[in-house]
Scaffold this active site. Structure first.
Site, mmCIF file in Angstrom:
data_model
loop_
_atom_site.group_PDB
_atom_site.id
_atom_site.type_symbol
_atom_site.label_atom_id
_atom_site.label_comp_id
_atom_site.label_asym_id
_atom_site.label_seq_id
_atom_site.Cartn_x
_atom_site.Cartn_y
_atom_site.Cartn_z
ATOM 1 N N ARG A 90 -7.593 -38.796 4.566
ATOM 2 C CA ARG A 90 -7.156 -37.506 3.837
ATOM 3 C C ARG A 90 -7.980 -37.433 2.386
ATOM 4 N NH1 ARG A 90 -3.858 -34.744 6.888
ATOM 5 N NH2 ARG A 90 -2.496 -36.000 8.002
ATOM 6 N N LEU A 92 -8.145 -36.859 -1.344
ATOM 7 C CA LEU A 92 -7.118 -36.958 -2.350
ATOM 8 C C LEU A 92 -7.440 -35.776 -3.211
ATOM 9 C CD1 LEU A 92 -7.558 -40.642 -3.609
ATOM 10 C CD2 LEU A 92 -5.886 -39.782 -2.419
ATOM 11 N N ASN A 106 -13.889 -46.351 -1.877
ATOM 12 C CA ASN A 106 -13.769 -45.899 -0.487
ATOM 13 C C ASN A 106 -15.069 -46.524 0.567
ATOM 14 O OD1 ASN A 106 -12.828 -44.233 1.738
ATOM 15 N ND2 ASN A 106 -14.553 -42.857 1.469
ATOM 16 N N THR A 107 -14.340 -46.991 1.536
ATOM 17 C CA THR A 107 -15.201 -47.587 2.618
ATOM 18 C C THR A 107 -15.489 -46.485 3.478
ATOM 19 O OG1 THR A 107 -13.757 -48.381 4.227
ATOM 20 C CG2 THR A 107 -14.314 -49.767 2.384
ATOM 21 N N HIS A 108 -16.875 -46.411 4.046
ATOM 22 C CA HIS A 108 -17.207 -45.324 4.980
ATOM 23 C C HIS A 108 -18.239 -45.916 5.951
ATOM 24 C CE1 HIS A 108 -17.863 -41.130 6.092
ATOM 25 N NE2 HIS A 108 -19.031 -41.251 6.333
ATOM 26 N N SER A 135 -21.087 -48.167 4.205
ATOM 27 C CA SER A 135 -21.047 -47.930 2.616
ATOM 28 C C SER A 135 -19.870 -48.325 1.832
ATOM 29 C CB SER A 135 -21.590 -46.351 2.323
ATOM 30 O OG SER A 135 -22.722 -45.942 2.994
ATOM 31 N N ASP A 140 -15.465 -39.716 -6.070
ATOM 32 C CA ASP A 140 -15.277 -38.589 -6.868
ATOM 33 C C ASP A 140 -14.934 -37.317 -6.188
ATOM 34 O OD1 ASP A 140 -17.112 -37.389 -5.195
ATOM 35 O OD2 ASP A 140 -18.940 -37.582 -6.570
ATOM 36 N N GLY A 142 -15.971 -34.882 -4.609
ATOM 37 C CA GLY A 142 -16.661 -34.403 -3.582
ATOM 38 C C GLY A 142 -16.339 -35.194 -2.110
ATOM 39 N N ASP A 144 -17.194 -37.984 -0.169
ATOM 40 C CA ASP A 144 -18.063 -39.216 0.016
ATOM 41 C C ASP A 144 -19.507 -39.183 -0.769
ATOM 42 O OD1 ASP A 144 -16.361 -40.522 1.889
ATOM 43 O OD2 ASP A 144 -17.003 -39.455 3.597
#
Ligand code: GAR
Length: 193
Positions: A90, A92, A106-108, A135, A140, A142, A144
């Protein structure tokens, strides 16, 4: 000791790796709470490790702002130094990001800025690239798009499915995430917007 809140939506395999790292006596961070936006399978890992958890179900709120307000209220109760999004599927709300920024990471499962969003693995496969990656970024407002803290390339095999590729990406994500949390905790890595 850096205190960490982890937010999940899914199976929480990366959360589990972080829980295992954080219980080692020389790890400089502690997970104080795990939160989810649904009845996530991964909450079982928190229970197994004796870490408190909570759920703020997205669907129970009128909109993202109302959900984010309650999520923020629950997080504030633990005063975490850092929030880790570990498979939280989700976005935020901006107000919550602004409140904690830049102390949200965040992990991506892709080599950002390539393949942002909810389907990083599927999109890399569909694009037919020879390599993708993992990554860890600062969150922020936006999608990712925040500063990259760590990333690594991972080859795509000709017979990869979304599942096999994702399973090869996840161990790299885990290693990067644990290392980023450790370096934030020791002050080696400074978070910026
Ligand atoms: C991880 O690969 C994480 O990067 C991804 O969800 C997976 C969660 O796995 N997150 C995103 O795609 C966010 N856009 P897990 O629940 O087994 O840790």
């Amino acid at each position: 000791m850096l205190t960490v809140a982890v937010l999940i939506s899914g199976t929480g395999s990366n959360l589990r790796a972080l829980l295992e790292a954080a219980r080692l006596p020389d790890f400089p961070a502690r997970i104080v709470v795990v939160g989810a936006d649904r009845d996530a399978e991964g909450l079982a890992h928190a229970e197994e490790f004796g870490i408190p958890s909570f759920t703020v179900p997205f669907r129970a709120y009128d909109d993202r702002e109302a959900w984010g307000e309650e999520l923020g209220r629950r997080l504030d109760g633990w005063s975490p130094d850092l929030i880790v999004l570990s498979g939280l599927m989700r976005l935020l709300p901006g107000s919550l990001v602004a409140r904690y920024s830049p102390r949200i990471v965040n992990t991506h499962p892709a080599y950002l800025p390539e393949f942002p969003g909810a389907h990083g693995v599927r999109d890399a496969l569909a694009a037919g690239v020879e390599q993708t990656g993992a990554s860890v970024i600062v969150v922020d407002d936006g999608i990712d798009s925040g500063p990259i803290l760590a990333q690594e390339r991972i080859p795509v095999m000709p017979d990869d499915t979304e599942e096999t590729l994702h399973e090869r990406i996840k161990p790299v994500e885990r290693r990067l995430l644990i290392d980023v949390v450790r370096r934030i905790a020791t002050g080696e890595l400074a978070l910026t917007h």
